[in-house]
Scaffold this active site. Structure first.
Site, PDB file in Angstrom:
ATOM      1  N   HIS A 272      41.676  43.984  45.762  1.00 51.81           N
ATOM      2  CA  HIS A 272      40.877  45.210  45.845  1.00 51.81           C
ATOM      3  C   HIS A 272      41.340  46.302  46.593  1.00 51.81           C
ATOM      4  O   HIS A 272      41.516  47.291  46.272  1.00 51.81           O
ATOM      5  CB  HIS A 272      39.447  44.745  46.828  1.00 51.81           C
ATOM      6  CG  HIS A 272      38.504  45.737  46.759  1.00 51.81           C
ATOM      7  ND1 HIS A 272      37.351  46.026  45.981  1.00 51.81           N
ATOM      8  CD2 HIS A 272      38.321  46.887  47.675  1.00 51.81           C
ATOM      9  CE1 HIS A 272      36.683  46.923  46.184  1.00 51.81           C
ATOM     10  NE2 HIS A 272      37.137  47.537  47.390  1.00 51.81           N
ATOM     11  N   GLU A 273      41.835  46.126  47.809  1.00 54.85           N
ATOM     12  CA  GLU A 273      42.372  47.258  48.533  1.00 54.85           C
ATOM     13  C   GLU A 273      43.744  47.680  47.944  1.00 54.85           C
ATOM     14  O   GLU A 273      44.210  48.662  47.742  1.00 54.85           O
ATOM     15  CB  GLU A 273      42.591  46.848  50.013  1.00 54.85           C
ATOM     16  CG  GLU A 273      41.345  46.271  50.994  1.00 54.85           C
ATOM     17  CD  GLU A 273      40.391  47.432  50.796  1.00 54.85           C
ATOM     18  OE1 GLU A 273      40.636  48.444  50.790  1.00 54.85           O
ATOM     19  OE2 GLU A 273      39.178  46.913  50.952  1.00 54.85           O
ATOM     20  N   HIS A 276      42.695  50.402  45.550  1.00 51.31           N
ATOM     21  CA  HIS A 276      42.531  51.528  46.397  1.00 51.31           C
ATOM     22  C   HIS A 276      43.881  52.422  46.588  1.00 51.31           C
ATOM     23  O   HIS A 276      44.134  53.302  46.424  1.00 51.31           O
ATOM     24  CB  HIS A 276      41.971  51.523  47.587  1.00 51.31           C
ATOM     25  CG  HIS A 276      40.495  51.438  47.485  1.00 51.31           C
ATOM     26  ND1 HIS A 276      39.599  52.178  46.770  1.00 51.31           N
ATOM     27  CD2 HIS A 276      39.572  50.261  47.701  1.00 51.31           C
ATOM     28  CE1 HIS A 276      38.304  51.832  46.782  1.00 51.31           C
ATOM     29  NE2 HIS A 276      38.345  50.662  47.427  1.00 51.31           N
ATOM     30  N   GLU A 302      36.786  53.543  43.739  1.00 48.77           N
ATOM     31  CA  GLU A 302      36.182  52.020  43.871  1.00 48.77           C
ATOM     32  C   GLU A 302      36.359  51.715  42.275  1.00 48.77           C
ATOM     33  O   GLU A 302      36.599  50.359  42.434  1.00 48.77           O
ATOM     34  CB  GLU A 302      34.730  52.235  44.430  1.00 48.77           C
ATOM     35  CG  GLU A 302      34.156  50.846  44.368  1.00 48.77           C
ATOM     36  CD  GLU A 302      34.517  50.141  45.722  1.00 48.77           C
ATOM     37  OE1 GLU A 302      35.295  50.781  46.424  1.00 48.77           O
ATOM     38  OE2 GLU A 302      34.311  48.909  45.838  1.00 48.77           O
TER      39      GLU A 302
HETATM   40 MG    MG Z   1      36.465  49.434  48.286  1.00 49.87          MG
END
Ligand code: MG
Length: 506
Positions: A272-273, A276, A302
């Site tokens: 997830h990170e 980003h 996001e």
């Molecule tokens: Mg996030």
């Protein structure tokens, strides 16, 4: 540094603005580094001095951005007729920052900072003690301050618009309502069928299996390397709450956490990170040290993390790709097939805690928060009534009811930090990720296949071209329009869930 040559015209005023901005950027750079350090390596006792340093630097940045001469320069540049897209973007971002800085009176900014700083600590204790009354006076004050904030900032239709716009430029309450009107029934219908047909399990034995933390660190690093995380411009560290932060385009850092069991949390959190981080890393390098590297849309950001976490990370192809890495470092993996791991990554179960929610139920948690936040901001619901309303909505949306405040109204940190209007961006991002998948597949082919064949470079390049490289040159809606010919549409997400959860063949 002549990095921006060729991007911006030779206008003297643009050069003056960029030269001046570098001071503001430098403070931001330092503040981000301090923030990262606070969350990762700072010794416990460092907190008091650190808070003062952060407060002083923030005031300094605020002074620089509202400096009369600088504001005049930006206003003058905004009137020029022949600005190119980069220059227009630059001025737009600066005007937004200046507008917020000038509209909020210093008294409000100061009180907001003070109340929220205390509130975070109180919230943490209240959550631990399951004591809503402890937090209630702070929440009351925070709602009041946010209602004031909306009035200071101004809005056309709904006071919530003013707050939402801080996180998602140009998005209105009405637009979010329209998206959620499609999302809610669509998701509920799919959830019912998934639970009925039991194609996906609600829980999985691997959730209880403990792992060796050092071995798990190796797994995360290896997976990041496969995805293309450039360790000469980026880091992976540990923190209580995983996050991504950027010092610039050449120094981006992510964190993860190791709970010692249920390894998907650490792994998919890292992925997830990574999403980003990749956004920040792939911004046009010529934007370095300019306002164009600022995040203008949390929803778009996001969408990138969700794309890598959900669309790629929870795909069968990805599981097959990383299976040898898992098997090499985590001894217990040999007892499970790739198909077991896939089901473990994709359990579906109505649960009380948002951060533990799966792809299907996640957005229902956001719909609840959005509804409550709107009512807080219009004054229709008071802090006293929030826990009860929370529970009612949980029952309506997910069919379950929290027994404690800690797993209900007290679960998230956001309100204690003063962030109202932030939550919807999580759903916008989740929806956009499915929408981007649709468009990416038209050009690249099936994402599952791509993940299986480790062709992540193609995905990175696609996202760079369509989204990342532009930084904040365009507002989110305009970028989506330019890159995909449409703005946000929840139907893509519904369709994605249907295909994955209702039509999947094993
Ligand atoms: Mg996030």
């Amino acid at each position: 540094m002549g990095g921006v040559v060729g991007l911006f015209s030779r206008k003297k005023i643009i050069k003056e603005i960029l030269d001046y901005y570098r001071k503001i950027w430098a403070i931001g750079h330092a503040l981000n580094l301090l923030h990262w350090d606070t969350e990762t390596y700072m010794p416990e006792k460092g907190v008091v001095e650190r808070s003062s340093a952060v407060a002083e630097l923030s005031v300094l940045a605020q002074k620089l951005i509202t400096d009369e001469k600088f504001v005049k320069l930006v206003e003058k540049a905004a009137e020029l007729k022949d600005l190119n897209d980069y220059e227009k973007g630059l001025i737009r971002v600066l005007e937004r920052t200046i507008r917020v800085a000038k509209k909020l009176p210093p008294r409000h900014v100061h009180e907001f900072a003070k109340v929220t700083q205390e509130a975070v600590v109180v919230w943490r204790n209240a959550k631990k003690a399951n004591n809503y009354d402890l937090f209630k006076p702070y929440l009351k004050k925070i709602i009041e301050l946010n209602r004031e904030k909306a009035e200071y900032l101004g809005y056309k239709e709904h006071p919530y618009d003013a707050l939402l716009d801080l996180y998602e430029e140009g998005m209105t309450t009405r637009e979010v309502e329209e998206v959620f009107r499609v999302l809610e029934p669509g998701v509920k219908k799919i959830l019912e069928r998934v639970l009925e047909e039991k194609t996906y399990p609600q829980t999985h034995p691997l959730e209880e299996v403990e792992y060796n933390i050092r071995a798990m660190k190796r797994v995360n690093e290896r997976v990041l390397r496969i995805l293309g995380y450039p360790f000469n411009r980026a880091r992976l560290d540990e923190s209580a709450h995983p996050f991504t932060i950027h010092m610039g385009i050449f120094d981006v850092r992510i964190t993860t956490r190791y709970e010692g069991k249920d390894f998907k949390r650490s792994l998919l959190g890292t992925v997830h990170e990574f999403g980003h981080a990749l956004y920040q890393l792939q911004i046009d390098k010529r934007f370095s040290m300019t306002p164009l590297t600022e995040i203008t849309s949390l929803g778009l950001h996001e969408s990138q993390s969700r794309f890598w976490e959900n669309i790629i990370g929870r795909s069968m192809g990805f599981v097959e790709t990383i299976y040898p890495i898992l098997a090499k470092s985590l001894r217990f993996i040999k007892n499970y097939s790739p198909n077991d791991i896939y089901l473990y990554f994709n359990t579906v179960k109505p649960s009380l805690i948002r951060t533990e929610a799966d792809e299907v139920t996640y957005n229902l948690h956001i719909i609840l928060r959005f509804k409550l936040e709107k009512l807080m901001i219009t004054g229709e619901v008071k802090a006293d009534e929030l826990p009860e309303l929370w529970n009612q909505e949980m029952e309506r949306l997910l069919g379950i009811k929290p027994k404690t405040y800690s797993e209900g109204v007290l679960q998230d940190i956001h309100w204690s930090m003063g962030s109202i209007g932030y939550f919807p961006t999580y759903s916008l991002g989740t929806i956009l990720a499915a929408q981007i998948k649709y468009h990416a597949e038209k050009q690249l082919g099936n994402i599952d296949e791509i993940a299986r064949e480790r062709r992540f470079k193609q995905v990175r390049e696609y996202l760079r071209e369509k989204i990342h490289r532009w930084g904040s040159v365009y507002p989110p809606k305009e970028l989506l329009q330019r890159s995909f010919g449409e703005t946000i549409n929840p139907e893509y997400f519904i369709k994605y869930l249907e295909e994955k959860y209702l039509q999947k063949q094993f």
